[in-house]
Design a protein around this motif. Sequence first.
Motif, PDB file in Angstrom:
ATOM      1  N   GLY A   1     -19.481 -33.191  26.889  1.00  0.00           N
ATOM      2  CA  GLY A   1     -20.187 -32.912  28.134  1.00  0.00           C
ATOM      3  C   GLY A   1     -19.279 -32.347  29.201  1.00  0.00           C
ATOM      4  N   ASN A   2     -19.885 -31.994  30.299  1.00  0.00           N
ATOM      5  CA  ASN A   2     -19.170 -31.404  31.427  1.00  0.00           C
ATOM      6  C   ASN A   2     -18.755 -32.469  32.415  1.00  0.00           C
ATOM      7  N   THR A   3     -17.591 -33.027  32.239  1.00  0.00           N
ATOM      8  CA  THR A   3     -17.060 -33.967  33.215  1.00  0.00           C
ATOM      9  C   THR A   3     -15.748 -33.402  33.732  1.00  0.00           C
ATOM     10  N   ASP A   4     -15.558 -33.475  35.033  1.00  0.00           N
ATOM     11  CA  ASP A   4     -14.343 -32.935  35.633  1.00  0.00           C
ATOM     12  C   ASP A   4     -13.102 -33.670  35.156  1.00  0.00           C
ATOM     13  N   TYR A   5     -13.243 -34.959  34.892  1.00  0.00           N
ATOM     14  CA  TYR A   5     -12.082 -35.764  34.572  1.00  0.00           C
ATOM     15  C   TYR A   5     -11.988 -36.135  33.089  1.00  0.00           C
ATOM     16  N   GLY A   6     -13.002 -35.794  32.284  1.00  0.00           N
ATOM     17  CA  GLY A   6     -12.991 -36.156  30.873  1.00  0.00           C
ATOM     18  C   GLY A   6     -13.494 -37.567  30.627  1.00  0.00           C
ATOM     19  N   PHE A   7     -14.036 -38.222  31.662  1.00  0.00           N
ATOM     20  CA  PHE A   7     -14.595 -39.558  31.518  1.00  0.00           C
ATOM     21  C   PHE A   7     -15.671 -39.752  32.579  1.00  0.00           C
TER      22      PHE A   7
ATOM     23  N   GLY B   1     -14.265 -54.300  36.311  1.00  0.00           N
ATOM     24  CA  GLY B   1     -15.179 -54.948  37.250  1.00  0.00           C
ATOM     25  C   GLY B   1     -16.620 -54.801  36.820  1.00  0.00           C
ATOM     26  N   ASP B   2     -17.427 -54.172  37.649  1.00  0.00           N
ATOM     27  CA  ASP B   2     -18.850 -53.985  37.372  1.00  0.00           C
ATOM     28  C   ASP B   2     -19.149 -52.658  36.689  1.00  0.00           C
ATOM     29  N   TYR B   3     -18.107 -52.015  36.162  1.00  0.00           N
ATOM     30  CA  TYR B   3     -18.272 -50.714  35.511  1.00  0.00           C
ATOM     31  C   TYR B   3     -17.558 -50.712  34.170  1.00  0.00           C
ATOM     32  N   ILE B   4     -18.018 -49.813  33.312  1.00  0.00           N
ATOM     33  CA  ILE B   4     -17.305 -49.557  32.066  1.00  0.00           C
ATOM     34  C   ILE B   4     -16.975 -48.074  32.058  1.00  0.00           C
ATOM     35  N   LYS B   5     -15.749 -47.770  31.714  1.00  0.00           N
ATOM     36  CA  LYS B   5     -15.271 -46.393  31.719  1.00  0.00           C
ATOM     37  C   LYS B   5     -15.520 -45.785  30.348  1.00  0.00           C
ATOM     38  N   ILE B   6     -16.313 -44.742  30.319  1.00  0.00           N
ATOM     39  CA  ILE B   6     -16.602 -44.020  29.078  1.00  0.00           C
ATOM     40  C   ILE B   6     -15.564 -42.910  28.988  1.00  0.00           C
ATOM     41  N   GLN B   7     -14.574 -43.098  28.093  1.00  0.00           N
ATOM     42  CA  GLN B   7     -13.469 -42.140  28.043  1.00  0.00           C
ATOM     43  C   GLN B   7     -13.045 -41.752  26.633  1.00  0.00           C
ATOM     44  N   THR B   8     -13.606 -42.401  25.636  1.00  0.00           N
ATOM     45  CA  THR B   8     -13.241 -42.068  24.257  1.00  0.00           C
ATOM     46  C   THR B   8     -14.503 -41.963  23.411  1.00  0.00           C
TER      47      THR B   8
ATOM     48  N   ASN C   1     -10.590 -41.956  16.764  1.00  0.00           N
ATOM     49  CA  ASN C   1     -10.895 -42.151  18.172  1.00  0.00           C
ATOM     50  C   ASN C   1     -10.163 -41.081  18.964  1.00  0.00           C
ATOM     51  N   VAL C   2     -10.911 -40.324  19.744  1.00  0.00           N
ATOM     52  CA  VAL C   2     -10.305 -39.265  20.557  1.00  0.00           C
ATOM     53  C   VAL C   2     -10.530 -39.588  22.030  1.00  0.00           C
ATOM     54  N   THR C   3      -9.575 -39.197  22.851  1.00  0.00           N
ATOM     55  CA  THR C   3      -9.629 -39.555  24.264  1.00  0.00           C
ATOM     56  C   THR C   3     -10.240 -38.442  25.107  1.00  0.00           C
ATOM     57  N   HIS C   4     -11.400 -38.054  24.740  1.00  0.00           N
ATOM     58  CA  HIS C   4     -12.216 -37.168  25.563  1.00  0.00           C
ATOM     59  C   HIS C   4     -13.662 -37.408  25.169  1.00  0.00           C
ATOM     60  N   ILE C   5     -14.550 -37.042  26.042  1.00  0.00           N
ATOM     61  CA  ILE C   5     -15.970 -37.219  25.740  1.00  0.00           C
ATOM     62  C   ILE C   5     -16.673 -35.875  25.795  1.00  0.00           C
TER      63      ILE C   5
END
Length: 180
Positions: free
Chosen positions: A92-98, A58-65, A86-90
């Motif tokens: 920084g301190n994110t509770d969900y990894g994205f 939608g109006d967002y992009i998920k930063i996850q990799t 390409n790894v599936t984590h980013i």
Amino acid sequence: QYKAVNAKKEIFTLAERQLLLDYLNPINDIYSLGVQLDFYLICRSAELRALRWSDIEGDYIKIQTQLLEEQTMNDDLSFNPRTYENVTHIKGNTDYGFRYMPLTDGAKKVLERIKEINPNGEFILMSEGRQLTTVTFNRHLKAYCEAVGIDPRTRHKIRFTVASLLYKSGVPATTLQRLL
């Protein structure tokens, strides 16, 4: 401790950002469009280059990799070829990894233009079937800066620029923290 920004040309000023965007707007190649998109998001280089079309919600992009680059040195001081993963984590301190990044009208327009030149790519920023590298991205950014007569900076300074401009326009620090 507070540190004055741009004392050492650490970020692009609002005028420099606009100068670059105006210069890049008629250029329809993946590097120009990548720099333009970068000025509308707050991504690390590895995150920006790993964005997939399927990350748009939608109006967002998920930063996850993120696209990790690695190069090792041999005992004779020569280097092995760079490897990319390409790894599936980013970072920084994110509770969900994205995290989710809102897409502005400007970002959506740039994404539409990218889709026209990269209609079948899995990743948003691809050239000749491959994801962009930091070196080539920065090389193009440097050339664009020189073309408009401003001091070159790396693409990581775009991240700081966007965050600084949002803060100056009244976005709360807690919101910026989540975006960053």
